[in-house]
Design a protein around this motif. Structure first.
Motif, PDB file in Angstrom:
ATOM      1  N   LEU A  85       0.823  -1.213   0.000  1.00 16.21           N
ATOM      2  CA  LEU A  85       0.000   0.000   0.000  1.00 16.21           C
ATOM      3  C   LEU A  85       0.855   1.262   0.000  1.00 16.21           C
ATOM      4  N   THR A  86       1.981   1.243   0.690  1.00 17.48           N
ATOM      5  CA  THR A  86       2.783   2.462   0.831  1.00 17.48           C
ATOM      6  C   THR A  86       3.853   2.606  -0.243  1.00 17.48           C
ATOM      7  N   GLU A  87       3.904   1.674  -1.175  1.00 15.50           N
ATOM      8  CA  GLU A  87       4.875   1.770  -2.277  1.00 15.50           C
ATOM      9  C   GLU A  87       4.139   1.668  -3.613  1.00 15.50           C
ATOM     10  N   PRO A  88       3.318   2.683  -3.938  1.00 20.52           N
ATOM     11  CA  PRO A  88       2.618   2.661  -5.230  1.00 20.52           C
ATOM     12  C   PRO A  88       3.624   2.599  -6.380  1.00 20.52           C
ATOM     13  N   PRO A  89       3.396   1.743  -7.358  1.00 16.10           N
ATOM     14  CA  PRO A  89       4.380   1.583  -8.437  1.00 16.10           C
ATOM     15  C   PRO A  89       4.425   2.800  -9.357  1.00 16.10           C
ATOM     16  N   PHE A  90       5.626   3.117  -9.864  1.00 19.12           N
ATOM     17  CA  PHE A  90       5.691   4.238 -10.810  1.00 19.12           C
ATOM     18  C   PHE A  90       5.342   3.800 -12.221  1.00 19.12           C
ATOM     19  N   ASP A  91       5.299   2.479 -12.479  1.00 21.37           N
ATOM     20  CA  ASP A  91       4.891   1.982 -13.790  1.00 21.37           C
ATOM     21  C   ASP A  91       3.358   1.893 -13.814  1.00 21.37           C
ATOM     22  N   GLU A  92       2.743   2.688 -14.655  1.00 22.71           N
ATOM     23  CA  GLU A  92       1.283   2.729 -14.718  1.00 22.71           C
ATOM     24  C   GLU A  92       0.694   1.393 -15.138  1.00 22.71           C
ATOM     25  N   ARG A  93       1.469   0.559 -15.823  1.00 23.49           N
ATOM     26  CA  ARG A  93       0.963  -0.764 -16.220  1.00 23.49           C
ATOM     27  C   ARG A  93       0.696  -1.636 -15.000  1.00 23.49           C
ATOM     28  N   ASP A  94       1.529  -1.481 -13.955  1.00 15.71           N
ATOM     29  CA  ASP A  94       1.308  -2.246 -12.727  1.00 15.71           C
ATOM     30  C   ASP A  94       0.027  -1.802 -12.033  1.00 15.71           C
ATOM     31  N   VAL A  95      -0.222  -0.492 -12.048  1.00 16.85           N
ATOM     32  CA  VAL A  95      -1.448   0.035 -11.451  1.00 16.85           C
ATOM     33  C   VAL A  95      -2.667  -0.520 -12.178  1.00 16.85           C
ATOM     34  N   GLU A  96      -2.628  -0.500 -13.498  1.00 15.10           N
ATOM     35  CA  GLU A  96      -3.764  -0.973 -14.278  1.00 15.10           C
ATOM     36  C   GLU A  96      -3.975  -2.467 -14.106  1.00 15.10           C
ATOM     37  N   LEU A  97      -2.900  -3.232 -13.975  1.00 17.64           N
ATOM     38  CA  LEU A  97      -3.034  -4.677 -13.741  1.00 17.64           C
ATOM     39  C   LEU A  97      -3.843  -4.935 -12.467  1.00 17.64           C
ATOM     40  N   ARG A  98      -3.560  -4.202 -11.402  1.00 10.17           N
ATOM     41  CA  ARG A  98      -4.260  -4.401 -10.138  1.00 10.17           C
ATOM     42  C   ARG A  98      -5.725  -3.993 -10.259  1.00 10.17           C
ATOM     43  N   ARG A  99      -5.961  -2.906 -10.968  1.00  7.03           N
ATOM     44  CA  ARG A  99      -7.340  -2.460 -11.166  1.00  7.03           C
ATOM     45  C   ARG A  99      -8.143  -3.486 -11.958  1.00  7.03           C
ATOM     46  N   GLU A 100      -7.517  -4.096 -12.962  1.00  7.08           N
ATOM     47  CA  GLU A 100      -8.200  -5.117 -13.748  1.00  7.08           C
ATOM     48  C   GLU A 100      -8.544  -6.341 -12.901  1.00  7.08           C
ATOM     49  N   VAL A 101      -7.627  -6.731 -12.027  1.00  7.51           N
ATOM     50  CA  VAL A 101      -7.909  -7.867 -11.141  1.00  7.51           C
ATOM     51  C   VAL A 101      -9.101  -7.552 -10.246  1.00  7.51           C
ATOM     52  N   LEU A 102      -9.117  -6.351  -9.659  1.00 12.08           N
ATOM     53  CA  LEU A 102     -10.220  -5.987  -8.769  1.00 12.08           C
ATOM     54  C   LEU A 102     -11.543  -5.868  -9.530  1.00 12.08           C
ATOM     55  N   ARG A 103     -11.487  -5.348 -10.742  1.00 13.99           N
ATOM     56  CA  ARG A 103     -12.718  -5.289 -11.552  1.00 13.99           C
ATOM     57  C   ARG A 103     -13.274  -6.689 -11.769  1.00 13.99           C
ATOM     58  N   GLU A 104     -12.389  -7.617 -12.097  1.00 12.68           N
ATOM     59  CA  GLU A 104     -12.844  -8.977 -12.407  1.00 12.68           C
ATOM     60  C   GLU A 104     -13.352  -9.680 -11.146  1.00 12.68           C
ATOM     61  N   LEU A 105     -12.702  -9.414 -10.010  1.00  8.65           N
ATOM     62  CA  LEU A 105     -13.145 -10.045  -8.766  1.00  8.65           C
ATOM     63  C   LEU A 105     -14.500  -9.518  -8.310  1.00  8.65           C
ATOM     64  N   THR A 106     -14.763  -8.234  -8.543  1.00 10.85           N
ATOM     65  CA  THR A 106     -16.068  -7.688  -8.157  1.00 10.85           C
ATOM     66  C   THR A 106     -17.160  -8.073  -9.146  1.00 10.85           C
ATOM     67  N   ALA A 107     -16.769  -8.363 -10.386  1.00 14.44           N
ATOM     68  CA  ALA A 107     -17.765  -8.719 -11.407  1.00 14.44           C
ATOM     69  C   ALA A 107     -18.097 -10.204 -11.388  1.00 14.44           C
ATOM     70  N   SER A 108     -17.187 -11.054 -10.879  1.00 10.90           N
ATOM     71  CA  SER A 108     -17.387 -12.500 -10.929  1.00 10.90           C
ATOM     72  C   SER A 108     -17.326 -13.099  -9.535  1.00 10.90           C
ATOM     73  N   GLU A 109     -18.462 -13.549  -9.036  1.00 10.36           N
ATOM     74  CA  GLU A 109     -18.500 -14.209  -7.738  1.00 10.36           C
ATOM     75  C   GLU A 109     -17.699 -15.511  -7.769  1.00 10.36           C
TER      76      GLU A 109
END
Length: 539
Positions: free
Chosen positions: A99-123
């Protein structure tokens, strides 16, 4: 690609090279696994190794904000993991680092967001990672269990849990398009390997050495009258099967060679050899355990908000310098403390410095915390405490909200405050977020205004966005009348009875309502005279 031929299932990094090697120290963890399998290991072996795992590169310095945002408390109480009513304790050191070391590579940020989107969309996907997590935790518990009366049975159970874990990965996450697909690929790679084949064969042999054909006679009353074994079919196709003659010959050869061994010792050696064949695969699962804790904690953060009637969602990502918009923002630390916070609206222009005024206990400090936490979670790729948000990317974060007096501090109150301001200018680069509470409150108003004016004029030169609170209301009103300044103003909203609503509106507060605070705390002339009279009466 690992030495065993499987790809490491990294859920935090978008770089394909991350699949070539683990982020944890495999050598240390292998040693822990050997001891754990033989006689039980300390959980610190696993947590300590995970806490030191490499993470994607970050430009943020946690020392500039973690204490004032109470990040440890946020992780402990806000990122709880609950599965089927049971609470699980994550490796807080690892989750805090992520949490306290946000990545400077935006691709890493988007990867995490995609995982969370999929987890909230698929029980189904969420249930799969919960089952995987519980299975890895059970495996760790078995590895950390002390030596038991039936050590061989404990080792068999460890191997059985490892097989269950691999098969779970291989059979789950069908159709996943995010990094969750890496978990299925990992499981399929392991199940296709020679180490797993040997593991499965050993467990099949243990579970079914032979099959018995029975003839049972039952009386009219339903009771069993007789039972007779009419046939025994040994599982001769299993590679671990050995006939009675072969076992006798092996012992005979050992006897003439002077080797003294028992069948139990041979079995222990076989178990250890089978475990060593999947050691790397098991070790990697403990890196995966930490990644799953991050995502399950984020889902728990969202679940807790929903239970309180609040929202937590993924914000829109905006480039540095773009306007900030937070709709329904709240401070999750209040929620973690059991207090239902009041959502508020916050907007700030690109590169603006926002001056916040209003009475004590009106929510100013909590607002600054909420804004900073939202920035921190957004840049990490996680849910933010808001109904809807557009948050520009930040290059770093500096929060100075609480200054505790220390016996060894080199300066007085004002000196310590000036030192924190200098540290802010030393540590931050353009595009960072700064939150400062009670700017220049440690000296007389005229000198405080002079220093505050200097800081507020130079923060835009530094190229940062800032939220600053002050009780210098006349000074703030004068700044608000100036034109051309890159300042915006928020004030605590009051109701008809001059009580804070914990929401904020544009403008500068006209009063700090010190008299209201004094009345609430019993510091009025009448109250104090009553106390004096009571003391005199006791003499």
């Amino acid at each position: 690609m690992s030495s065993s031929g499987f790809r490491v299932p990294d859920l935090l990094s978008a770089d394909p090279a991350a699949a070539l090697e683990a982020r944890i120290d495999l050598a240390v963890l292998r040693q822990g696994l050997v001891f754990g399998f033989a006689a039980g290991a300390s959980q610190e072996v696993f947590d300590g190794t995970l806490a030191k795992a490499r993470l994607p590169g970050s430009a943020w310095r946690r020392g500039g904000f973690a204490r004032d945002l109470y990040v440890d408390e946020l992780v402990a109480k806000g990122f709880e993991i609950r599965i089927d009513g049971a609470r699980y304790d994550p490796c807080a050191r690892y989750v805090t680092r992520v949490l306290t070391e946000p990545p400077f590579d935006e691709r890493d940020v988007e990867l995490r967001r995609e995982v969370l989107r999929e987890l909230t969309a698929s029980e189904a996907h969420r249930r799969a990672i919960e089952r995987a997590y519980v299975t890895i935790v059970r495996l760790r518990t078995l590895l950390c269990a002390p030596r038991q009366p039936s050590p061989r049975g404990r080792r068999i159970e460890i191997l059985r849990t490892a097989r269950e874990m691999f098969e779970l990965f291989a059979s789950s996450f069908a159709g996943a398009s995010s990094a969750l697909a890496r978990l299925r690929a990992f499981g399929e790679g392991v199940v296709a390997g020679a180490g797993y084949a040997r593991l499965a064969a050993l467990l099949d042999h243990d579970e079914q050495q032979a099959a018995l054909d029975l003839r049972v006679r039952i009386g009219a009353d339903g009771e069993v009258r007789a039972m007779e074994i009419v046939g025994i079919r040994e599982n001769k196709g299993n590679p671990f099967h050995a006939s009675a003659l072969r076992r006798f010959l092996v012992r005979l050869v050992f006897f003439f060679r002077g080797v003294r061994t028992t069948s139990g010792e041979v079995a222990e050696r076989v178990l250890s050899d089978v475990f060593s064949g999947v050691e790397d695969e098991v070790a990697v699962c403990f890196q995966l355990l930490g990644d799953l804790e991050v995502y399950l904690g984020a889902l728990g953060f969202r679940d807790r908000a929903a239970a309180a009637g609040l929202s937590a969602d993924l914000p829109d990502r905006a480039p540095q310098g773009a306007p900030l918009s937070l709709e329904g923002l709240y401070n999750p630390l209040l929620l973690a403390a059991g207090v239902t916070p009041t959502p508020c609206e916050v907007r700030a222009g690109g590169g603006a410095i926002v001056l916040v005024t209003g009475p004590n206990s009106g929510g100013k400090t909590r607002l600054l915390q909420g804004v900073a936490i939202a920035q921190l979670l957004s840049d990490g790729g996680f849910f933010v405490p808001a109904r809807r948000a557009s948050i520009p990317r930040a290059s770093g974060l500096f929060a100075s909200l609480f200054e505790d007096a220390r016996a060894d501090q080199p300066e007085g109150h004002l000196g310590m405050e000036l030192l924190r301001i200098r540290r802010c200018f030393d540590e931050l680069d353009a595009g960072a977020l700064v939150v400062l509470d009670e700017l220049c409150s440690g000296t007389n108003p005229s000198e405080g205004e002079e220093i505050a004016g200097l800081v507020l004029s130079l923060l835009p030169e530094l190229g940062v966005r800032g939220f600053v609170t002050t009780h210098l209301l006349t000074f703030a009103e004068r700044l608000a009348r100036q034109t051309g300044a890159s300042l915006e103003f928020l004030q605590v909203e009051l109701d008809a009875n001059e009580r804070p609503t914990y929401r904020f509106a544009p403008g500068v507060a006209r009063t700090s309502l010190a008299h209201k605070t004094a009345e609430r705390l019993g510091v009025t002339r009448d109250e104090l005279l009553q106390r004096i009279a009571a003391k005199r009466a006791q003499r």
